[in-house]
Design a protein around this motif. Sequence first.
Motif, mmCIF file in Angstrom:
data_model
loop_
_atom_site.group_PDB
_atom_site.id
_atom_site.type_symbol
_atom_site.label_atom_id
_atom_site.label_comp_id
_atom_site.label_asym_id
_atom_site.label_seq_id
_atom_site.Cartn_x
_atom_site.Cartn_y
_atom_site.Cartn_z
ATOM 1 N N UNK A 121 11.240 -7.421 3.722
ATOM 2 C CA UNK A 121 11.968 -7.641 2.558
ATOM 3 C C UNK A 121 12.136 -6.384 1.635
ATOM 4 N N UNK A 122 10.890 -5.729 1.532
ATOM 5 C CA UNK A 122 10.991 -4.612 0.821
ATOM 6 C C UNK A 122 10.963 -3.198 1.682
ATOM 7 N N UNK A 123 11.199 -3.347 2.776
ATOM 8 C CA UNK A 123 11.210 -2.270 3.723
ATOM 9 C C UNK A 123 9.795 -1.266 3.250
ATOM 10 N N UNK A 124 8.799 -2.009 3.709
ATOM 11 C CA UNK A 124 7.555 -1.302 3.318
ATOM 12 C C UNK A 124 6.415 -1.573 4.321
ATOM 13 N N UNK A 125 6.111 -0.450 4.693
ATOM 14 C CA UNK A 125 4.750 -0.271 5.594
ATOM 15 C C UNK A 125 3.339 -0.019 4.951
ATOM 16 N N UNK A 126 2.302 -1.111 5.042
ATOM 17 C CA UNK A 126 1.212 -0.715 4.490
ATOM 18 C C UNK A 126 0.221 -0.665 5.421
ATOM 19 N N UNK A 127 -0.409 0.772 5.580
ATOM 20 C CA UNK A 127 -1.389 1.268 6.469
ATOM 21 C C UNK A 127 -2.713 1.396 6.065
ATOM 22 N N UNK A 128 -3.695 0.660 6.313
ATOM 23 C CA UNK A 128 -5.300 0.692 5.918
ATOM 24 C C UNK A 128 -5.832 1.538 7.222
ATOM 25 N N UNK A 129 -6.221 2.857 6.837
ATOM 26 C CA UNK A 129 -6.800 3.653 7.953
ATOM 27 C C UNK A 129 -8.381 3.504 7.633
ATOM 28 N N UNK A 130 -9.142 3.842 8.659
ATOM 29 C CA UNK A 130 -10.768 3.743 8.831
ATOM 30 C C UNK A 130 -11.055 5.157 7.923
#
Length: 215
Positions: A121-130
């Motif tokens: 919907x917002x064209x957003x990717x959230x990446x939680x890295x170690x």
Amino acid sequence: MEINIMNRLSSLVLTIILITGALLTGCQFIDGTQEIVPQRNYLSEVKSVNKLILAQMTISKMATIDDIDLSKVEGMKQMAAGLMDAVKVGDRKAAYSYDTYLQAYLDLSTLTPDDIKVDEATKTITLNLPAVQTEFAGRDMEIREDHYRVSGLRSHIDPKERAEIKEQMNTALKKEVEEKSEFRSRLETEARAKADTYFKSILGTDGYNVIVNFK
């Protein structure tokens, strides 16, 4: 009346076009044939990198070999060796150095589906890295001889003595890195900045806004 019929026909044609467009979403045509383009598996792409090395630091260590300082010796054996050196004519001084390498990396094999979220919907990717990790990544095989002076009756510095001082330098360097957090802190800061740029580049190719977080 004809206008109304034409309006209805136009609406029907438009509806068909919209439905057809929806059905063909994710398809492309090559040489007149229809091919289904699968949705990108972002988790698989990132996780397949496994170990991502992002930054490296070279740390140099130096040590010297000099005459024994009689004021600092302990025990009769060292005292005797110091007295023997004291009566010998000449100088015996050498300086050695070598490099060891510290690197920062991400272990991406630990990622789970919860670590990457795609919001269409917002064209957003959230990446939680170690968290960024650091490790020693080797050292020079041989030490460098920066200064060497043996004169008079003094004995030359042999390979055994050079090997011993190399191990002493290695032990001292590792202790220094462990005790001084600025080494790892500086490397981790550089690694996080590079990871942010890297993942925004590879994941943002489809027009997504990429948010990179670190655990």
